[in-house]
Design an enzyme around this catalytic site. Structure first.
Site, PDB file in Angstrom:
ATOM      1  N   LYS A   1      34.948  50.550  35.641  1.00 25.71           N
ATOM      2  CA  LYS A   1      35.303  51.560  34.637  1.00 25.71           C
ATOM      3  C   LYS A   1      34.997  51.050  33.229  1.00 25.71           C
ATOM      4  CE  LYS A   1      36.728  54.990  35.504  1.00 25.71           C
ATOM      5  NZ  LYS A   1      36.015  56.230  35.876  1.00 25.71           N
TER       6      LYS A   1
ATOM      7  N   TYR B   1      37.389  47.336  40.376  1.00 30.16           N
ATOM      8  CA  TYR B   1      37.479  48.735  39.943  1.00 30.16           C
ATOM      9  C   TYR B   1      37.598  48.819  38.428  1.00 30.16           C
ATOM     10  CZ  TYR B   1      39.432  53.267  38.823  1.00 30.16           C
ATOM     11  OH  TYR B   1      39.661  54.493  38.243  1.00 30.16           O
TER      12      TYR B   1
ATOM     13  N   ILE C   1      41.459  64.833  39.020  1.00 37.32           N
ATOM     14  CA  ILE C   1      41.282  65.228  37.626  1.00 37.32           C
ATOM     15  C   ILE C   1      40.032  66.081  37.476  1.00 37.32           C
ATOM     16  CG2 ILE C   1      40.825  64.358  35.302  1.00 37.32           C
ATOM     17  CD1 ILE C   1      42.533  61.906  36.050  1.00 37.32           C
TER      18      ILE C   1
END
Length: 330
Positions: free
Chosen positions: A188, A184, A35
């Site tokens: 975030k 993870y 991205i």
């Protein structure tokens, strides 16, 4: 009595017709792939200077060559950046060679799929250290450049994976019961809480810098256009995955929320931009904050812990920008 002049209307945001940004400078962490690459490519198309922050110079070089081949005359550069090595981040910011920065996109991240738990050389859990603590410390070092630029922006990329997680302030680094996917998602979530706490602190000191939160929705390589050599999509793969476009999107489209957060003059700090369709695909729009993102006590505890773990404290004031400008001769 004379009538009031009409209020100018902001035109609808068009992901395919971005405003020009000549003379502005943007840093995209992890801009060499995924991205982040498409964020950099789209921003380069506006005429801005775009800097790719990446550990791997060869991959960054390939990304720059790809962008220049699609955006003739693009001003794209690379700066070595290792978010897991917090002591190196000051030197990386100095290597930018800039005396102002219009925006940074905190995009880079690492995701581990299997145990064992891994640590950086500083003893921090790798995903938390890279995804959250690295961007926290980087913001500290970038603060003078951002403060020197009226209306600058700090764009932090969260994840849909964080929607179903909760942060444990007493075990931020997953020391107990380590599960990679959960670690993870929590890293975030920490990023997202950081972005919103940063906005509150910026507003408290009257800074013109904005902290904007984005999440890209669902993004698949199989729906992403080819960018050889680092991503090649075959015709067969494209055709077989077309039905998935009803639910998710490619990484080129997943870049849209971050690009809008950087460029749209109507964007406000403390907001979250996400894909329009169920937060998974489509053009970016402002989305209501998830309930657990408004947990200000946890965000404040996270901030304090992050200061201790990185020996930094992202602070913005008019004086910091002035000091960096006087000390920079470029």
């Amino acid at each position: 009595m004379p009538s009031a002049p009409p209020v100018p209307q902001t035109p609808p945001w068009d992901v395919h017709r971005l405003p020009r940004a000549e003379g502005r400078a943007f840093l995209v962490t992890g801009g060499n792939a995924g991205i982040g690459y498409f964020v950099a490519e789209q921003l380069a198309g506006t005429g801005a200077t775009v800097v790719l922050g990446s550990r791997d110079g060869a991959k960054a070089g390939a990304a720059i060559a790809s962008i220049v081949s699609r955006v003739p005359g693009a001003d794209v550069r690379h700066v070595p950046l290792d978010l897991a090595d917090h002591a190196s981040l000051g030197a990386s910011v100095d290597a930018l060679g800039l005396d102002r920065l219009d925006a940074v996109v905190h995009n880079a991240g690492v995701a581990l799929d299997h145990p064992p738990r891994r640590e950086t050389r500083d003893g921090h859990e790798l995903m938390f250290a890279t995804n959250h603590l690295g961007h926290f410390a980087l913001t500290h070092h970038l603060a003078p450049l951002l403060a020197a630029t009226p209306g600058s922006r700090i764009v932090t990329t969260g994840s849909f994976a964080a929607k179903s997680e909760r942060l444990d302030p007493d075990d931020l680094q997953s020391t107990h019961d380590y599960r990679p996917k959960r670690a993870y998602a929590r890293s975030k979530l920490a990023q997202m809480l950081f972005a919103l706490e940063l906005d509150r602190r910026l507003r408290a000191v009257g800074s013109t810098t904005l902290s904007v939160l984005v999440h890209p929705g669902g993004a698949l390589d199989s729906l992403t256009p080819s960018r050889p050599p680092f991503h090649v999509r075959t015709t067969g793969t494209r055709l077989s995955r077309l039905p998935l476009r009803l639910v998710v999107q490619g990484k080129d489209s997943a870049a849209w929320p971050a690009v809008r957060a950087v460029l749209d003059p109507g964007v406000r700090g403390g907001r979250m931009l996400a894909p329009r369709a169920f937060g998974l695909r489509g053009a970016p729009r402002t989305e209501p904050l998830w309930n657990h993102l408004t947990d200000t006590p946890t965000a404040a505890r996270l901030w304090a812990a992050s200061c201790d773990l990185t020996s930094t404290d992202p602070t913005f004031s008019s004086g910091t920008g002035a000091r960096r400008r006087r000390g920079t001769a470029r």
